[in-house]
Design a protein around this motif. Structure first.
Motif, PDB file in Angstrom:
ATOM      1  N   PHE A 245       0.857  -1.182   0.000  1.00  9.55           N
ATOM      2  CA  PHE A 245       0.000   0.000   0.000  1.00  9.55           C
ATOM      3  C   PHE A 245       0.901   1.242   0.000  1.00  9.55           C
ATOM      4  CE2 PHE A 245      -2.463  -3.437   1.686  1.00  9.55           C
ATOM      5  CZ  PHE A 245      -3.768  -3.221   1.271  1.00  9.55           C
ATOM      6  N   SER A 246       0.707   2.109  -0.993  1.00  9.34           N
ATOM      7  CA  SER A 246       1.523   3.320  -1.114  1.00  9.34           C
ATOM      8  C   SER A 246       0.780   4.491  -0.473  1.00  9.34           C
ATOM      9  CB  SER A 246       1.807   3.642  -2.578  1.00  9.34           C
ATOM     10  OG  SER A 246       2.374   2.539  -3.250  1.00  9.34           O
ATOM     11  N   LEU A 247       1.298   4.992   0.632  1.00  7.01           N
ATOM     12  CA  LEU A 247       0.695   6.140   1.302  1.00  7.01           C
ATOM     13  C   LEU A 247       1.488   7.399   0.966  1.00  7.01           C
ATOM     14  CD1 LEU A 247      -0.690   3.842   2.969  1.00  7.01           C
ATOM     15  CD2 LEU A 247      -0.628   5.402   4.912  1.00  7.01           C
ATOM     16  N   SER A 248       0.791   8.405   0.447  1.00  4.73           N
ATOM     17  CA  SER A 248       1.443   9.669   0.125  1.00  4.73           C
ATOM     18  C   SER A 248       0.512  10.812   0.493  1.00  4.73           C
ATOM     19  CB  SER A 248       1.811   9.738  -1.361  1.00  4.73           C
ATOM     20  OG  SER A 248       0.645   9.702  -2.167  1.00  4.73           O
ATOM     21  N   GLY A 249       1.058  12.016   0.477  1.00 13.11           N
ATOM     22  CA  GLY A 249       0.244  13.179   0.792  1.00 13.11           C
ATOM     23  C   GLY A 249       0.406  13.627   2.232  1.00 13.11           C
ATOM     24  N   HIS A 250      -0.701  14.042   2.834  1.00 18.94           N
ATOM     25  CA  HIS A 250      -0.654  14.670   4.158  1.00 18.94           C
ATOM     26  C   HIS A 250      -0.667  13.645   5.292  1.00 18.94           C
ATOM     27  CE1 HIS A 250      -2.482  18.388   2.005  1.00 18.94           C
ATOM     28  NE2 HIS A 250      -1.167  18.386   1.952  1.00 18.94           N
ATOM     29  N   VAL A 251       0.342  12.799   5.301  1.00 15.80           N
ATOM     30  CA  VAL A 251       0.490  11.794   6.347  1.00 15.80           C
ATOM     31  C   VAL A 251       1.888  11.962   6.929  1.00 15.80           C
ATOM     32  CG1 VAL A 251       1.325  10.026   4.733  1.00 15.80           C
ATOM     33  CG2 VAL A 251       0.217   9.325   6.855  1.00 15.80           C
ATOM     34  N   THR A 252       2.044  11.621   8.205  1.00 17.30           N
ATOM     35  CA  THR A 252       3.310  11.882   8.891  1.00 17.30           C
ATOM     36  C   THR A 252       4.476  11.131   8.269  1.00 17.30           C
ATOM     37  OG1 THR A 252       2.085  12.244  10.952  1.00 17.30           O
ATOM     38  CG2 THR A 252       4.464  11.851  11.138  1.00 17.30           C
ATOM     39  N   ARG A 253       4.278   9.836   7.994  1.00 10.16           N
ATOM     40  CA  ARG A 253       5.358   9.027   7.422  1.00 10.16           C
ATOM     41  C   ARG A 253       4.872   8.365   6.122  1.00 10.16           C
ATOM     42  NH1 ARG A 253       5.878   7.545  12.837  1.00 10.16           N
ATOM     43  NH2 ARG A 253       4.805   5.569  12.454  1.00 10.16           N
ATOM     44  N   PRO A 254       4.929   9.095   5.011  1.00 11.16           N
ATOM     45  CA  PRO A 254       4.526   8.472   3.741  1.00 11.16           C
ATOM     46  C   PRO A 254       5.499   7.368   3.365  1.00 11.16           C
ATOM     47  CG  PRO A 254       5.560  10.616   3.365  1.00 11.16           C
ATOM     48  CD  PRO A 254       5.401  10.480   4.848  1.00 11.16           C
ATOM     49  N   GLY A 255       5.020   6.416   2.584  1.00  7.55           N
ATOM     50  CA  GLY A 255       5.893   5.324   2.162  1.00  7.55           C
ATOM     51  C   GLY A 255       5.109   4.101   1.774  1.00  7.55           C
ATOM     52  N   GLN A 256       5.823   2.969   1.691  1.00  5.76           N
ATOM     53  CA  GLN A 256       5.226   1.697   1.289  1.00  5.76           C
ATOM     54  C   GLN A 256       4.940   0.854   2.527  1.00  5.76           C
ATOM     55  OE1 GLN A 256       4.785   1.990  -1.940  1.00  5.76           O
ATOM     56  NE2 GLN A 256       6.099   3.796  -1.839  1.00  5.76           N
ATOM     57  N   GLY A 274      -0.137   8.784  11.613  1.00  4.58           N
ATOM     58  CA  GLY A 274      -1.283   9.683  11.608  1.00  4.58           C
ATOM     59  C   GLY A 274      -1.199  10.765  10.539  1.00  4.58           C
ATOM     60  N   ILE A 275      -2.312  11.471  10.368  1.00  2.60           N
ATOM     61  CA  ILE A 275      -2.337  12.644   9.483  1.00  2.60           C
ATOM     62  C   ILE A 275      -1.418  13.703  10.089  1.00  2.60           C
ATOM     63  CG2 ILE A 275      -3.815  14.449   8.503  1.00  2.60           C
ATOM     64  CD1 ILE A 275      -4.332  11.699   7.325  1.00  2.60           C
ATOM     65  N   ARG A 276      -0.819  14.544   9.233  1.00  2.00           N
ATOM     66  CA  ARG A 276       0.140  15.519   9.741  1.00  2.00           C
ATOM     67  C   ARG A 276      -0.474  16.345  10.886  1.00  2.00           C
ATOM     68  NH1 ARG A 276       0.802  20.351   5.251  1.00  2.00           N
ATOM     69  NH2 ARG A 276      -1.406  20.779   4.904  1.00  2.00           N
ATOM     70  N   GLU A 277       0.367  16.694  11.822  1.00  2.00           N
ATOM     71  CA  GLU A 277      -0.073  17.277  13.091  1.00  2.00           C
ATOM     72  C   GLU A 277      -0.914  18.533  12.885  1.00  2.00           C
ATOM     73  OE1 GLU A 277       1.846  18.621  17.398  1.00  2.00           O
ATOM     74  OE2 GLU A 277       3.141  17.954  15.758  1.00  2.00           O
ATOM     75  N   GLY A 278      -2.022  18.566  13.626  1.00  2.00           N
ATOM     76  CA  GLY A 278      -2.891  19.729  13.585  1.00  2.00           C
ATOM     77  C   GLY A 278      -3.899  19.726  12.466  1.00  2.00           C
ATOM     78  N   HIS A 279      -3.970  18.623  11.708  1.00  2.00           N
ATOM     79  CA  HIS A 279      -4.884  18.572  10.576  1.00  2.00           C
ATOM     80  C   HIS A 279      -5.709  17.289  10.606  1.00  2.00           C
ATOM     81  CE1 HIS A 279      -3.109  22.103   8.624  1.00  2.00           C
ATOM     82  NE2 HIS A 279      -1.939  21.623   9.023  1.00  2.00           N
ATOM     83  N   GLN A 280      -6.711  17.235   9.749  1.00  2.00           N
ATOM     84  CA  GLN A 280      -7.561  16.049   9.676  1.00  2.00           C
ATOM     85  C   GLN A 280      -7.798  15.663   8.226  1.00  2.00           C
ATOM     86  OE1 GLN A 280     -10.928  17.634  11.823  1.00  2.00           O
ATOM     87  NE2 GLN A 280     -11.993  18.240   9.940  1.00  2.00           N
ATOM     88  N   LEU A 281      -8.063  14.369   8.034  1.00  2.00           N
ATOM     89  CA  LEU A 281      -8.277  13.837   6.686  1.00  2.00           C
ATOM     90  C   LEU A 281      -9.535  14.431   6.077  1.00  2.00           C
ATOM     91  CD1 LEU A 281      -7.439  11.725   4.492  1.00  2.00           C
ATOM     92  CD2 LEU A 281      -8.950  10.112   5.669  1.00  2.00           C
TER      93      LEU A 281
END
Length: 438
Positions: A245-256, A274-281
């Motif tokens: 699963f490829s996670l990219s975008g506004h996430v703390t640790r994007p990657g595979q 988690g989603i980057r600090e102070g924000h929500q999906l």
């Protein structure tokens, strides 16, 4: 037990090993054992094992891999070919590229087993032309395998012969479509072919051909080594096994993130910090930008073929692009649509003309021009493309548009109300799904 508790790296097992891409390292971790086993088996037994495992295509469509192999007519006197689709071009998708960089011999071992199973003596790995580093890595691995006697004549003393060619594509998104890929391999312009005949009957050089994604082929050695039941014990009832699963975008640790199919986005986000600090999906794509987008309401949907289809989207390539509340959905969809307009091969009218008109209408809305009736016009344009284009590119271009209007219609209208995009991250002005400005 949580899905997270059962994570077992298979495809990514050696990614952290020193010089993991070298044959010596791969063999030290058990590499090529499965190929030696397979070449001592009956070919039909290998196909049966892959069928029994429940492995489905990892390139997006999810077609059963063993069934595809079984379509090859063995009474056809023409040579059989295996083609590996490594033309990874879907926006947000980045699983095959790191796999080939870190474990090129895993793919080659899968190629040996798969080619032997379908009685092919020549295989092609079609790599996207822009990723030159991957092409070089694969070519070096192929050279190592030839030097060791794992490719060429009389592999492992079995009498089986296999030639493997790493082919650099010309950089067209359309060549991810399997018949356009074949056109490119044959030296012609990459455009989809009319089907039937299907590649299994008349594919490369009008001969029986199997075309599989990198991850699909790379999954085969583990099935042979550990057994079909072992593979089928992971995942869900109809979506067996594991995947990247490829996670990219506004996430703390994007990657595979490798996990069994059926894991949820909520669990993957937890793994990724988690989603980057102070924000929500706000919204996300389950399988790249050509799959209908989903929202934070879908965090607990099982990420398997049936679960994602059940909420109106597609698992696709498991390219999970995550966007928080600072992102303008209209602008994001416009950028994706511009990509599909640019990458349309122009062969069919619905896609060639339709994607152009989609961009014109979307761009006007993003500037705050037009009226609410233009949303219905957009949907009508999508309806005239969907199911009417020559290949899936046209269908994919409509997915983010129709789904974004479904979930974020008020945001489109806000662009008209404000005479342009209401987003101004510098001023902390963001648009909520309910239609109010925060």
């Amino acid at each position: 037990m949580s899905t997270i508790d059962t994570l077992t790296p298979v495809l990514t097992d050696t990614w952290d090993a020193e010089r993991s891409w070298q044959l010596e390292t791969y063999e030290a971790h058990g590499g090529y054992r499965a190929a030696r086993t397979a070449l001592g088996m009956d070919q039909d037994a290998i196909i049966a094992a892959v069928k029994d495992s429940g492995l489905r295509g990892r390139g997006g469509a999810g077609f059963p891999t063993g069934m595809k192999w079984g379509f090859i007519p063995q009474d056809n006197p023409k040579p059989k070919y295996l083609v590996v689709n490594a033309d990874e071009s879907e926006p947000g998708t980045c699983k095959d590229t790191p796999l080939m960089m870190a474990s090129p011999h895993l793919l080659l071992e899968g190629v040996i087993i798969s080619s032997y199973a379908i009685r092919a003596n020549r295989a092609f790995i079609y790599v996207r032309g822009e990723i030159l580093h991957v092409i070089r890595r694969m070519q070096a691995a192929v050279a190592e395998a030839y030097e060791k006697g794992y490719l060429g004549k009389d592999i492992f003393g079995s009498g089986y012969e296999l030639e493997v060619v790493v082919h650099a594509g010309a950089g067209a998104y359309i060549c991810g479509e399997e018949t356009a890929l074949l056109e490119g391999l044959e030296g012609r312009r990459g455009q989809p072919r009319l089907r039937p005949p299907f590649p299994a009957v008349a594919g490369l050089y009008a001969s029986p051909t199997v075309i599989n994604n990198v991850e699909s082929i790379a999954s085969v050695p583990s099935i042979i080594e550990h057994g079909a039941d072992w593979f089928a014990s992971m995942g869900t009832e109809k979506s067996k096994g594991y995947g990247i699963f490829s996670l990219s975008g506004h996430v703390t640790r994007p990657g595979q993130y490798e996990a069994p199919l059926g894991i949820t986005l909520r669990e993957l986000i937890d793994l990724a910090g988690g989603i980057r600090e102070g924000h929500q999906l706000k919204f996300w794509t389950p399988g790249g930008s050509s799959t209908p987008l989903l929202t934070d309401e879908h965090l607990d949907v099982p990420l398997d073929f049936e679960g994602v289809a059940g909420v109106g989207s597609m698992l696709g390539t498991r390219a999970l692009q995550l966007f928080d509340e600072t992102t303008c959905v209209v602008r994001a969809v416009l950028r994706w649509t511009e990509f599909y307009k640019h990458e349309s091969c122009g062969k069919c009218t619905p896609c060639r003309e339709g994607t152009w008109w989609l961009v014109q209408t979307l761009a006007a809305l993003e500037r705050g021009e037009g009226s609410e009736a233009d949303l219905d016009l957009l949907l009508d344009q999508c309806d005239n493309i969907l199911g009417r284009s020559f290949c899936a590119l046209g269908d994919g271009a409509t997915s983010p548009i129709s789904s974004s209007i479904q979930y974020f219609r008020e945001e489109y209208l806000a662009h008209l109300t404000h005479g342009g995009c209401p987003f101004d991250p510098a001023a902390s002005t963001v648009f909520a799904r309910e239609g109010a400005l925060a």
